[in-house]
Design a protein around this motif. Structure first.
Motif, PDB file in Angstrom:
ATOM      1  N   ILE A   5       0.801  -1.074  -0.043  1.00  0.00           N
ATOM      2  CA  ILE A   5      -0.042   0.092  -0.004  1.00  0.00           C
ATOM      3  C   ILE A   5       0.945   1.005   0.041  1.00  0.00           C
ATOM      4  CG2 ILE A   5      -1.817   1.210   1.478  1.00  0.00           C
ATOM      5  CD1 ILE A   5      -2.946  -1.097   0.303  1.00  0.00           C
ATOM      6  N   LYS A   6       0.819   1.933  -1.100  1.00  0.00           N
ATOM      7  CA  LYS A   6       1.875   3.106  -1.171  1.00  0.00           C
ATOM      8  C   LYS A   6       1.203   4.168  -0.306  1.00  0.00           C
ATOM      9  CE  LYS A   6       4.562   1.125  -3.890  1.00  0.00           C
ATOM     10  NZ  LYS A   6       5.942   0.857  -3.357  1.00  0.00           N
ATOM     11  N   ASN A   7       1.892   5.253   0.209  1.00  0.00           N
ATOM     12  CA  ASN A   7       1.708   6.368   1.107  1.00  0.00           C
ATOM     13  C   ASN A   7       0.530   5.945   1.926  1.00  0.00           C
ATOM     14  OD1 ASN A   7       3.206   7.908  -0.805  1.00  0.00           O
ATOM     15  ND2 ASN A   7       1.797   7.994  -2.335  1.00  0.00           N
ATOM     16  N   GLN A   8       0.766   5.044   2.890  1.00  0.00           N
ATOM     17  CA  GLN A   8       0.099   4.816   4.045  1.00  0.00           C
ATOM     18  C   GLN A   8      -0.883   5.908   4.783  1.00  0.00           C
ATOM     19  OE1 GLN A   8      -1.235   1.804   4.971  1.00  0.00           O
ATOM     20  NE2 GLN A   8       0.432   0.421   4.437  1.00  0.00           N
ATOM     21  N   GLU A   9      -2.054   5.993   4.649  1.00  0.00           N
ATOM     22  CA  GLU A   9      -2.866   7.035   5.109  1.00  0.00           C
ATOM     23  C   GLU A   9      -2.843   7.022   6.755  1.00  0.00           C
ATOM     24  OE1 GLU A   9      -6.730   6.788   3.715  1.00  0.00           O
ATOM     25  OE2 GLU A   9      -6.163   5.308   2.423  1.00  0.00           O
ATOM     26  N   THR A  10      -3.360   8.152   7.387  1.00  0.00           N
ATOM     27  CA  THR A  10      -3.548   8.402   8.571  1.00  0.00           C
ATOM     28  C   THR A  10      -4.855   8.461   8.863  1.00  0.00           C
ATOM     29  OG1 THR A  10      -3.293  10.810   8.504  1.00  0.00           O
ATOM     30  CG2 THR A  10      -1.164   9.543   9.097  1.00  0.00           C
ATOM     31  N   THR A  11      -5.410   7.923   9.974  1.00  0.00           N
ATOM     32  CA  THR A  11      -6.600   7.862  10.448  1.00  0.00           C
ATOM     33  C   THR A  11      -6.941   8.471  11.897  1.00  0.00           C
ATOM     34  OG1 THR A  11      -6.916   5.662   9.432  1.00  0.00           O
ATOM     35  CG2 THR A  11      -8.553   6.420  10.878  1.00  0.00           C
ATOM     36  N   VAL A  12      -7.738   9.542  11.665  1.00  0.00           N
ATOM     37  CA  VAL A  12      -8.222  10.136  13.170  1.00  0.00           C
ATOM     38  C   VAL A  12      -9.173   9.350  13.929  1.00  0.00           C
ATOM     39  CG1 VAL A  12      -9.166  12.369  13.985  1.00  0.00           C
ATOM     40  CG2 VAL A  12      -7.704  12.351  11.836  1.00  0.00           C
ATOM     41  N   ALA A  13      -9.166   9.268  15.087  1.00  0.00           N
ATOM     42  CA  ALA A  13      -9.900   8.564  15.949  1.00  0.00           C
ATOM     43  C   ALA A  13     -11.523   9.409  15.836  1.00  0.00           C
ATOM     44  CB  ALA A  13      -9.491   8.887  17.483  1.00  0.00           C
ATOM     45  N   GLN A  14     -12.383   8.197  15.887  1.00  0.00           N
ATOM     46  CA  GLN A  14     -13.886   8.794  15.805  1.00  0.00           C
ATOM     47  C   GLN A  14     -14.205   9.195  17.284  1.00  0.00           C
ATOM     48  OE1 GLN A  14     -16.527   6.411  13.302  1.00  0.00           O
ATOM     49  NE2 GLN A  14     -14.677   6.011  12.004  1.00  0.00           N
ATOM     50  N   TYR A  15     -13.688   8.459  18.291  1.00  0.00           N
ATOM     51  CA  TYR A  15     -14.153   8.531  19.588  1.00  0.00           C
ATOM     52  C   TYR A  15     -13.385   9.317  20.444  1.00  0.00           C
ATOM     53  CZ  TYR A  15     -17.341   4.879  17.800  1.00  0.00           C
ATOM     54  OH  TYR A  15     -18.262   4.051  17.335  1.00  0.00           O
ATOM     55  N   THR A  16     -13.827   9.682  21.568  1.00  0.00           N
ATOM     56  CA  THR A  16     -13.177  10.613  22.595  1.00  0.00           C
ATOM     57  C   THR A  16     -12.498   9.479  23.569  1.00  0.00           C
ATOM     58  OG1 THR A  16     -14.955  10.808  24.107  1.00  0.00           O
ATOM     59  CG2 THR A  16     -14.540  12.535  22.344  1.00  0.00           C
ATOM     60  N   SER A  17     -11.582  10.019  24.401  1.00  0.00           N
ATOM     61  CA  SER A  17     -10.640   9.182  25.296  1.00  0.00           C
ATOM     62  C   SER A  17     -11.857   8.608  26.278  1.00  0.00           C
ATOM     63  CB  SER A  17      -9.560  10.020  26.107  1.00  0.00           C
ATOM     64  OG  SER A  17      -9.051   9.361  27.070  1.00  0.00           O
ATOM     65  N   GLU A  18     -12.649   9.657  26.642  1.00  0.00           N
ATOM     66  CA  GLU A  18     -13.826   9.224  27.606  1.00  0.00           C
ATOM     67  C   GLU A  18     -14.575   7.975  27.013  1.00  0.00           C
ATOM     68  OE1 GLU A  18     -13.273  12.139  26.917  1.00  0.00           O
ATOM     69  OE2 GLU A  18     -12.457  13.091  28.590  1.00  0.00           O
ATOM     70  N   GLN A  19     -14.905   8.176  25.838  1.00  0.00           N
ATOM     71  CA  GLN A  19     -15.608   6.961  25.140  1.00  0.00           C
ATOM     72  C   GLN A  19     -14.870   5.678  24.888  1.00  0.00           C
ATOM     73  OE1 GLN A  19     -16.689   9.364  21.562  1.00  0.00           O
ATOM     74  NE2 GLN A  19     -18.736   8.835  21.967  1.00  0.00           N
ATOM     75  N   HIS A  20     -13.471   5.860  24.943  1.00  0.00           N
ATOM     76  CA  HIS A  20     -12.628   4.509  24.650  1.00  0.00           C
ATOM     77  C   HIS A  20     -12.802   4.036  26.000  1.00  0.00           C
ATOM     78  CE1 HIS A  20     -10.038   6.821  21.462  1.00  0.00           C
ATOM     79  NE2 HIS A  20     -11.190   5.798  21.057  1.00  0.00           N
ATOM     80  N   ASP A  21     -12.607   4.822  27.277  1.00  0.00           N
ATOM     81  CA  ASP A  21     -12.652   4.202  28.620  1.00  0.00           C
ATOM     82  C   ASP A  21     -14.119   3.520  28.812  1.00  0.00           C
ATOM     83  OD1 ASP A  21     -10.238   5.517  29.223  1.00  0.00           O
ATOM     84  OD2 ASP A  21     -11.190   7.287  30.302  1.00  0.00           O
ATOM     85  N   ASP A  22     -15.083   3.898  28.286  1.00  0.00           N
ATOM     86  CA  ASP A  22     -16.473   3.319  28.362  1.00  0.00           C
ATOM     87  C   ASP A  22     -16.427   2.157  27.777  1.00  0.00           C
ATOM     88  OD1 ASP A  22     -17.656   5.376  29.849  1.00  0.00           O
ATOM     89  OD2 ASP A  22     -18.501   6.334  28.134  1.00  0.00           O
ATOM     90  N   PHE A  23     -15.751   2.102  26.583  1.00  0.00           N
ATOM     91  CA  PHE A  23     -15.773   0.799  25.615  1.00  0.00           C
ATOM     92  C   PHE A  23     -14.809  -0.394  26.479  1.00  0.00           C
ATOM     93  CE2 PHE A  23     -16.078   3.211  21.603  1.00  0.00           C
ATOM     94  CZ  PHE A  23     -17.447   3.040  21.438  1.00  0.00           C
ATOM     95  N   ALA A  24     -13.803   0.169  27.202  1.00  0.00           N
ATOM     96  CA  ALA A  24     -13.015  -0.697  27.987  1.00  0.00           C
ATOM     97  C   ALA A  24     -13.662  -1.201  29.012  1.00  0.00           C
ATOM     98  CB  ALA A  24     -11.688  -0.148  28.439  1.00  0.00           C
ATOM     99  N   ARG A  25     -14.562  -0.445  29.747  1.00  0.00           N
ATOM    100  CA  ARG A  25     -15.334  -0.939  31.055  1.00  0.00           C
ATOM    101  C   ARG A  25     -16.431  -2.086  30.600  1.00  0.00           C
ATOM    102  NH1 ARG A  25     -14.627   4.496  32.761  1.00  0.00           N
ATOM    103  NH2 ARG A  25     -16.473   5.210  31.719  1.00  0.00           N
ATOM    104  N   THR A  26     -16.982  -1.949  29.308  1.00  0.00           N
ATOM    105  CA  THR A  26     -17.882  -2.853  28.726  1.00  0.00           C
ATOM    106  C   THR A  26     -17.383  -4.099  28.455  1.00  0.00           C
ATOM    107  OG1 THR A  26     -19.255  -1.028  27.755  1.00  0.00           O
ATOM    108  CG2 THR A  26     -19.483  -3.200  27.037  1.00  0.00           C
TER     109      THR A  26
END
Length: 274
Positions: A5-26
């Motif tokens: 894959i040439k010129n690998q793209e960068t991806t921006v997170a869709q969720y906030t750090s607080e939402q990531h914490d919620d996902f981890a608790r689930t």
């Protein structure tokens, strides 16, 4: 198919750090968490097109790991569309992985599980034994990140799992499942959704009653000290050269091999029921 894959793209997170914490608790409570609509559908359509060719070739050549009647485990080549770090290095996926399996994880697997018409129920099982035999269950050390290459319905072979058995002794979990305390639940998913799960939860594959294959990708992530000899990602040097430092760090223990010396036929991960 191109090898990189040439010129690998960068991806921006869709969720906030607080939402990531919620996902981890689930995840900690249930043993899995689903992030809906996370991956771009247009990319997954390209994965499906490439996979359909690979599936046909591997099945015709009897070069899959058979996981039951008409159920095929296939390691994906780390080339072309499959070597896309916007997927395996997705910031939302890694944010949850690092919260539940520690910082600086290792990616060690890129494969698919695909039931075809005529497939049957698997036995209820775990994908790994306990880390320390005879001791209570530990925090998560091995994760499967799953995403389908089509919509998953109740008709085309949904993954069935239990809730909460990842934190229960294997024998006790199975007995409580048989007693009805831990029932199986079918997980329907839309294209673009991602499931992150602890592989110790009791689960099984189910029959695909449709005419179309139901491919489910699995990316394996482990704690930074955990080694899984039964799986690996074979990386061509030209693909490695396109990867970001973060992606290279994730794949730091994987073999770098030119295509002509890669073992594309061997499916070493054949044991699945613990």
């Amino acid at each position: 198919m191109s090898t990189a894959i040439k010129n690998q793209e960068t991806t921006v997170a869709q969720y906030t750090s607080e939402q990531h914490d919620d996902f981890a608790r689930t995840f900690e409570r249930d043993g899995l968490v689903i992030l809906p609509n996370l991956l771009p559908k247009e990319k997954l359509v390209k994965w499906r097109e490439a996979f359909d060719v690979l599936l046909k070739e591997r099945v015709a050549g009897n070069k899959t790991a058979v996981r039951g009647e008409q159920r095929h485990y296939i390691t994906l080549p780390f080339t072309g569309v499959f070597a896309d770090e916007t997927i395996f290095c997705n910031p939302d996926i890694l944010a949850v992985v690092e919260r539940v399996a520690g910082e600086d994880p290792v990616m060690c697997q890129l494969a698919t599980d695909t039931p075809l018409k005529g497939s049957t129920y698997q036995n209820v099982h775990r994908d790994t034994p306990a880390l320390f035999a005879g001791f209570p269950e530990t925090p998560s050390f091995q994760l499967a990140v799953n995403f389908p290459l089509c919509d998953v319905t109740l008709e085309n072979g949904p993954f069935e799992t239990t809730i909460g058995t990842h934190r229960t002794d294997a024998a006790e979990a199975m007995q409580r499942h048989l007693d009805g305390e831990f029932p199986l639940r079918a997980i329907a998913m839309k294209l673009g959704g991602v499931m992150i799960r602890d592989v110790r939860a009791l689960h099984r594959g189910t029959p695909n009653n449709t005419d179309a294959p139901r491919p489910m990708v699995v990316i394996g992530y482990s704690r930074n000290w955990y080694f899984r000899p039964e799986v690996n990602v074979q990386i061509p040097p030209d693909v490695l050269a396109t990867l970001s430092p973060k992606a290279k760090r994730l794949l730091r223990y994987m073999p770098v091999l030119h295509a002509e010396v890669q073992d594309g036929d061997a499916e070493s991960y054949t044991r699945f029921a613990y």
